[in-house]
Design a protein around this motif. Structure first.
Motif, PDB file in Angstrom:
ATOM      1  N   THR A 153       0.831  -1.209   0.000  1.00 54.76           N
ATOM      2  CA  THR A 153       0.000   0.000   0.000  1.00 54.76           C
ATOM      3  C   THR A 153       0.861   1.252   0.000  1.00 54.76           C
TER       4      THR A 153
ATOM      5  N   THR B 143     -10.921   2.260  -9.536  1.00 51.80           N
ATOM      6  CA  THR B 143     -10.862   0.988  -8.828  1.00 51.80           C
ATOM      7  C   THR B 143     -12.137   0.814  -8.015  1.00 51.80           C
TER       8      THR B 143
ATOM      9  N   SER C 195      -5.344   5.466   1.667  1.00 48.57           N
ATOM     10  CA  SER C 195      -6.672   4.853   1.622  1.00 48.57           C
ATOM     11  C   SER C 195      -7.047   4.515   0.182  1.00 48.57           C
TER      12      SER C 195
ATOM     13  N   ALA D  72     -14.428   0.313  -4.937  1.00 54.42           N
ATOM     14  CA  ALA D  72     -14.393   0.634  -3.512  1.00 54.42           C
ATOM     15  C   ALA D  72     -15.803   0.435  -2.959  1.00 54.42           C
TER      16      ALA D  72
ATOM     17  N   ARG E  75      -5.377  -3.787  -5.106  1.00 57.85           N
ATOM     18  CA  ARG E  75      -5.936  -5.131  -4.913  1.00 57.85           C
ATOM     19  C   ARG E  75      -6.199  -5.889  -6.203  1.00 57.85           C
TER      20      ARG E  75
ATOM     21  N   GLU F  15      -4.931   1.552  -0.981  1.00 60.75           N
ATOM     22  CA  GLU F  15      -5.361   0.272  -0.411  1.00 60.75           C
ATOM     23  C   GLU F  15      -6.334  -0.436  -1.341  1.00 60.75           C
ATOM     24  N   TYR F  16      -7.225   0.313  -1.963  1.00 63.73           N
ATOM     25  CA  TYR F  16      -8.164  -0.302  -2.912  1.00 63.73           C
ATOM     26  C   TYR F  16      -7.528  -0.493  -4.283  1.00 63.73           C
TER      27      TYR F  16
END
Length: 555
Positions: A364, A419, A376, A421, A383, A379-380
């Motif tokens: 991350t 992405t 934040s 979320a 993935r 983080e998404y």
């Protein structure tokens, strides 16, 4: 037939498995929830107990025994270190990208404010510089008047986002670049501006010999020209200045790394992904260090009090992970179990355990730093695959497939990568295409996770031919691929499927019950305990107690 609860409190999530011992363990139910209060805290134990009670009530079961490994958190601290930029001497790249550009040429000259063009000697090459107070009409008018009077204007720089508007009103074809801090470059001795249209990259500013010639560099400064030229590859426009003296650059403060630190250089990821120059940050590194626990963790006594049933304490969480993982169908007993979490990568073989900092959190941090976005959002973004917003209602995935959205995204998202979320599509960058982002993301997973797994295996089980991934990180298909590519074709890499039905997340929870339930009274047999603990030593019968049955047990 006793109903057992296996409780695994992790750094990020808590997993619970309910089992009944017949001839073999029979899984009755399983569930997980985010860990509250941090692993090893009393609040986390209370949260785990609540999850056990809810799960038992939902399935009409009465818990009689529990198994637990009271383990302190293994914290991985992540930090970013700014690297010292490469020396470029008197040369400085002012910009290598702009909101808009115009023209298809190169120009070199002395920087001159547009309001001072009338004072320039005829024939002297100059670069016209317009501050923010000058609109495109005034800029074009002053440049045209100066050219008509014999002024040799070779390029135009403007602080406003008006390059095309200026260019359309010029009487001569000149390279025009906008969004430039012209005030900062007016003190330069010389400025070179190049703009290329279409698919053509820069031709002059990426040539170190041309740079040395037009800037009159000495032989000792030719290495500076090489550095500048290398940094400008893949650019469609650039502005380079020559100063009277080399600018003073403050050296970054070096952050000491621990002996077991995992260091990832963003430049290495970009090189492996063959990223365009300037599309991702490369002048930093991210470091993960191990941080020890300050207080002993809440133990089996606390869980026994919260559940109201005896709790068997197993001190080796690693042993439980291996026992649970080895119930995966199709694996061999010599397989190495790798638990990929948020902070650490645990490599557990039949005789040792290696805990290495640097897992999901480090990935991350690397993503956030490289793309200059929040953690934040990173983080998404890290993935899975992203999509590109072609229009507000049309997206294209990384395979080139297009689909229409039922609900359009904001118009500001057009051209951005999105992405998934919890709140919907999240835009995170417009600097990369889908293919470029895919290449960087996969390279990052190979460097951060795959490289760490390889380090652990080299220490714990060199020559291994099988690796079984468990933990939250194993849910990432690309991570499985990254580990497989890093280890090579001679090593089989797969995901755990605990008891053939629980998947990869419940290895520890199931393993705890498997170890604790195979002896009458809830005490494991010695052969169930010849596993490894956190420090690599073997677990013995003294490492297992039953809280609530034996005085002083637990904790």
């Amino acid at each position: 037939m006793t109903v057992w609860a296996g409780v695994d409190i992790g750094n990020s999530t808590t997993e619970v498995v309910l089992c009944r011992m017949v001839d073999e363990l029979v899984v009755l139910a399983s569930a997980r929830t985010p860990t509250r209060g941090g692993k090893g805290s009393p609040r986390a134990v209370q949260g785990a107990a609540q999850l056990v009670r809810r799960l038992a009530e939902a399935h009409g079961l009465v818990i009689e025994q529990a198994a637990f490994a009271p383990t302190p958190p293994v914290r991985s601290t992540v930090e970013q270190v700014q690297l010292e930029t490469q020396r470029t001497g008197r040369l400085t790249i002012v910009t290598r990208s702009a909101a808009t550009t115009a023209g298809d040429a190169v120009g070199v000259g002395q920087p001159v404010p547009v309001e001072c063009l009338d004072d320039v000697e005829p024939g002297c090459p100059v670069v016209a510089c317009a501050a923010a107070q000058w609109g495109y009409r005034e800029v074009a008018l002053r440049v045209n008047d100066a050219v008509a009077q014999g002024c040799n204007v070779t390029a135009v720089l403007t602080a406003n986002d008006e390059a095309v508007l200026v260019s359309n009103r010029l009487s001569a074809a000149l390279p025009v670049v906008d969004d430039v801090d012209v005030t900062a470059l007016l003190s330069a001795a010389r400025v070179a501006v190049e703009v290329r249209q279409g698919v053509a990259p820069l031709q002059r500013l990426t040539d170190p010999f041309w740079l040395a010639d037009v800037f009159g560099l000495s032989d000792a400064e030719r290495v500076d020209a090489r550095v500048i030229a290398d940094q400008l590859f893949d650019s469609a426009c650039a502005v380079v200045t020559l100063g009277d003296a080399e600018p003073a650059v403050s050296a970054p403060v070096a952050q000491p790394a621990g002996e077991r630190a995992h260091v990832v250089r963003l430049a290495d990821i970009a090189a492996q992904a063959n990223s365009r120059r300037g599309s991702v940050a490369v002048d930093s590194l991210v470091v993960a260090n191990m941080a020890g626990a300050q207080e002993p963790p809440a133990g089996a006594d606390e869980l026994a009090g919260a559940l109201g049933v005896p709790v068997t304490r197993v001190d080796s969480e690693a042993a439980a992970a291996r026992v649970g993982a080895l119930t995966t169908p199709g694996i061999t007993p010599d397989v190495v179990v790798v638990d990929v979490g948020g902070g650490t990568v645990d490599v557990v073989s039949d005789g040792s355990r290696i805990v290495l900092p640097g897992a999901g959190q480090l990935l991350t941090a690397a993503t956030a730093t490289a793309l200059d976005i929040s953690r934040s959002a990173a983080e998404y973004a890290k993935r899975a695959e992203a999509v590109t917003a072609v229009t507000v209602q049309l997206i294209e995935d990384e395979h080139g497939r297009r689909q229409f959205l039922d609900t359009p995204v904001s118009g500001r998202c057009s051209g951005w990568l999105l992405t998934a979320a919890p709140s919907g599509w999240l835009p995170f960058t417009s600097r990369l295409s889908g293919a470029e982002w895919r290449s960087w993301r996969l390279a990052a997973k190979r460097q951060v996770i795959g490289g760490n797994v390889m380090r652990g295996i080299e220490q714990a089980a060199p020559g291994v031919t099988g690796v079984l991934l468990v933990g939250g990180g194993a849910s990432d298909d690309e991570l499985v691929r990254a580990v497989s590519e890093q280890l090579g074709h001679h090593v089989s890499v797969g995901r755990g499927n605990v008891a053939g039905q629980l998947g990869h997340r419940f290895a520890v929870a199931y393993g705890l019950v498997a170890m604790a339930a195979r002896m009458p009274g809830g005490r494991p047999r010695d052969e169930e305990l010849d596993r490894v603990d956190r420090s690599g030593g073997s677990v013995n019968a003294h490492d297992v107690d039953v809280a609530g049955e034996h005085p002083g047990a637990g904790g």
